[in-house]
Write a protein that holds these residues in place. Structure first.
Motif, PDB file in Angstrom:
ATOM      1  N   THR A  87       0.848  -1.193   0.000  1.00 20.01           N
ATOM      2  CA  THR A  87       0.000   0.000   0.000  1.00 20.01           C
ATOM      3  C   THR A  87       0.883   1.243   0.000  1.00 20.01           C
ATOM      4  O   THR A  87       2.108   1.142  -0.119  1.00 20.01           O
ATOM      5  CB  THR A  87      -1.021  -0.042   1.170  1.00 20.01           C
ATOM      6  OG1 THR A  87      -1.980   1.007   0.977  1.00 20.01           O
ATOM      7  CG2 THR A  87      -0.364   0.129   2.518  1.00 20.01           C
ATOM      8  N   CYS A  88       0.240   2.410   0.094  1.00 20.14           N
ATOM      9  CA  CYS A  88       0.963   3.673  -0.065  1.00 20.14           C
ATOM     10  C   CYS A  88       1.543   4.161   1.266  1.00 20.14           C
ATOM     11  O   CYS A  88       1.030   3.849   2.334  1.00 20.14           O
ATOM     12  CB  CYS A  88       0.018   4.727  -0.624  1.00 20.14           C
ATOM     13  SG  CYS A  88       0.829   6.302  -0.971  1.00 20.14           S
ATOM     14  N   MET A  89       2.597   4.947   1.166  1.00 29.92           N
ATOM     15  CA  MET A  89       3.237   5.492   2.377  1.00 29.92           C
ATOM     16  C   MET A  89       2.504   6.718   2.931  1.00 29.92           C
ATOM     17  O   MET A  89       2.963   7.335   3.889  1.00 29.92           O
ATOM     18  CB  MET A  89       4.682   5.863   2.065  1.00 29.92           C
ATOM     19  CG  MET A  89       4.846   7.010   1.098  1.00 29.92           C
ATOM     20  SD  MET A  89       6.609   7.247   0.745  1.00 29.92           S
ATOM     21  CE  MET A  89       6.582   8.875   0.015  1.00 29.92           C
ATOM     22  N   ASP A  90       1.359   7.051   2.345  1.00 30.05           N
ATOM     23  CA  ASP A  90       0.570   8.215   2.780  1.00 30.05           C
ATOM     24  C   ASP A  90       0.424   8.252   4.317  1.00 30.05           C
ATOM     25  O   ASP A  90       0.137   7.234   4.952  1.00 30.05           O
ATOM     26  CB  ASP A  90      -0.824   8.131   2.123  1.00 30.05           C
ATOM     27  CG  ASP A  90      -1.600   9.428   2.260  1.00 30.05           C
ATOM     28  OD1 ASP A  90      -1.781  10.109   1.245  1.00 30.05           O
ATOM     29  OD2 ASP A  90      -2.014   9.758   3.393  1.00 30.05           O
ATOM     30  N   THR A  91       0.599   9.443   4.867  1.00 28.47           N
ATOM     31  CA  THR A  91       0.524   9.595   6.336  1.00 28.47           C
ATOM     32  C   THR A  91      -0.830   9.169   6.901  1.00 28.47           C
ATOM     33  O   THR A  91      -0.911   8.641   8.006  1.00 28.47           O
ATOM     34  CB  THR A  91       0.742  11.075   6.738  1.00 28.47           C
ATOM     35  OG1 THR A  91      -0.053  11.898   5.892  1.00 28.47           O
ATOM     36  CG2 THR A  91       2.194  11.456   6.604  1.00 28.47           C
ATOM     37  N   CYS A 100      -4.406  10.245  -3.717  1.00 31.93           N
ATOM     38  CA  CYS A 100      -2.989   9.873  -3.513  1.00 31.93           C
ATOM     39  C   CYS A 100      -2.071  10.973  -4.025  1.00 31.93           C
ATOM     40  O   CYS A 100      -2.304  11.538  -5.104  1.00 31.93           O
ATOM     41  CB  CYS A 100      -2.681   8.566  -4.248  1.00 31.93           C
ATOM     42  SG  CYS A 100      -0.977   7.985  -3.974  1.00 31.93           S
ATOM     43  N   GLY A 101      -1.029  11.249  -3.259  1.00 30.44           N
ATOM     44  CA  GLY A 101      -0.065  12.270  -3.653  1.00 30.44           C
ATOM     45  C   GLY A 101       0.660  11.930  -4.949  1.00 30.44           C
ATOM     46  O   GLY A 101       1.187  12.806  -5.630  1.00 30.44           O
ATOM     47  N   MET A 102       0.699  10.635  -5.310  1.00 30.62           N
ATOM     48  CA  MET A 102       1.372  10.221  -6.539  1.00 30.62           C
ATOM     49  C   MET A 102       0.424  10.267  -7.736  1.00 30.62           C
ATOM     50  O   MET A 102       0.839  10.012  -8.857  1.00 30.62           O
ATOM     51  CB  MET A 102       1.953   8.812  -6.392  1.00 30.62           C
ATOM     52  CG  MET A 102       3.121   8.723  -5.427  1.00 30.62           C
ATOM     53  SD  MET A 102       4.466   9.877  -5.800  1.00 30.62           S
ATOM     54  CE  MET A 102       5.251   9.049  -7.197  1.00 30.62           C
ATOM     55  N   ALA A 145       5.722   5.046  -2.233  1.00 34.97           N
ATOM     56  CA  ALA A 145       4.961   6.172  -2.787  1.00 34.97           C
ATOM     57  C   ALA A 145       4.028   5.656  -3.877  1.00 34.97           C
ATOM     58  O   ALA A 145       4.482   5.178  -4.915  1.00 34.97           O
ATOM     59  CB  ALA A 145       5.914   7.218  -3.347  1.00 34.97           C
ATOM     60  N   GLY A 146       2.736   5.705  -3.625  1.00 40.83           N
ATOM     61  CA  GLY A 146       1.754   5.346  -4.635  1.00 40.83           C
ATOM     62  C   GLY A 146       1.395   3.871  -4.701  1.00 40.83           C
ATOM     63  O   GLY A 146       0.670   3.463  -5.594  1.00 40.83           O
ATOM     64  N   ALA A 147       1.903   3.048  -3.786  1.00 36.14           N
ATOM     65  CA  ALA A 147       1.641   1.596  -3.813  1.00 36.14           C
ATOM     66  C   ALA A 147       1.917   1.048  -5.209  1.00 36.14           C
ATOM     67  O   ALA A 147       1.087   0.379  -5.824  1.00 36.14           O
ATOM     68  CB  ALA A 147       0.197   1.296  -3.394  1.00 36.14           C
TER      69      ALA A 147
END
Ligand SMILES: [Zn+2]
Length: 191
Positions: free
Chosen positions: A37-41, A99-101, A64-66
């Motif tokens: 999965t994503c590293m999103d906080t 998602c930030g990516m 980043a972005g899974a």
């Protein structure tokens, strides 16, 4: 006090108070799954809590972005090793909304690198060496498509055992609601 000092001070108390006892488990995932999965906080805890997983239940790979950016990179390696050596029997790939990516602008990222001292010349050398920085730093425009594309990378990998289910999910980072993108059981090729 710096972040590192805070961490180290906290850790002394954590160990002294035996708080680790709340997290005792084994290195074999109880739910026999490895999840990317994503590293999103917002997903630090939500990515597992919203699925009913607690410490010890899954192998967790985050980036980043899974996204599996290379079929022989560390993310794919983690998924394969999870299956072949660390007790996982299923793979979950979970992207998330907002998602930030998603739609990251590579030119802006390169601009920030230059502002922080990375030389134009260095970037030119990398590009001339065949490194596609747009691909390396780029994101995706549709999270569902990205999850499907990552499932395809796993599924088509020459070292992947096609009897392993690969599930695709997208989570809402605000509510934890999960959308099913791919039911991996439906695609399994039994041996
Ligand atoms: Zn993300």
């Amino acid at each position: 006090m710096t972040l590192l000092e805070d961490i180290l001070n906290y850790n002394v108390r954590f160990v002294e108070d035996k708080e680790y006892e709340n997290y005792k488990t084994s290195k074999v995932p109880t739910m026999k799954a490895v999840m990317l999965t994503c590293m999103d906080t917002r997903l630090v805890e939500l990515s597992t809590k919203a699925l009913g997983f607690k410490n010890g239940d899954v192998k967790l790979v985050k980036n980043a972005g899974a996204t599996i950016s290379h079929p022989y990179g560390s993310t794919m390696r983690s998924l394969l090793v999870g299956i072949y050596a660390l007790g996982a029997e299923e793979i979950i790939i979970m992207g998330h909304k907002d998602c930030g990516m998603g739609g990251i602008d590579v030119d802006t990222v390169l601009g920030t690198m230059k502002e922080r001292g990375i030389k134009e010349e260095t970037i030119a050398i990398l590009e001339h060496s065949g490194i596609d920085l747009n691909h390396f730093l780029g994101g995706f425009s549709d999270v569902r498509e990205n999850v499907r594309a990552n499932i395809d990378i796993v599924y088509n990998h020459p070292l992947f055992d096609k009897s392993v289910p690969v599930h695709g999910l997208v989570i809402d980072p605000h509510t934890g609601e999960v959308e099913l993108i791919q039911d991996g059981y439906a695609k399994v090729i039994s041996k």
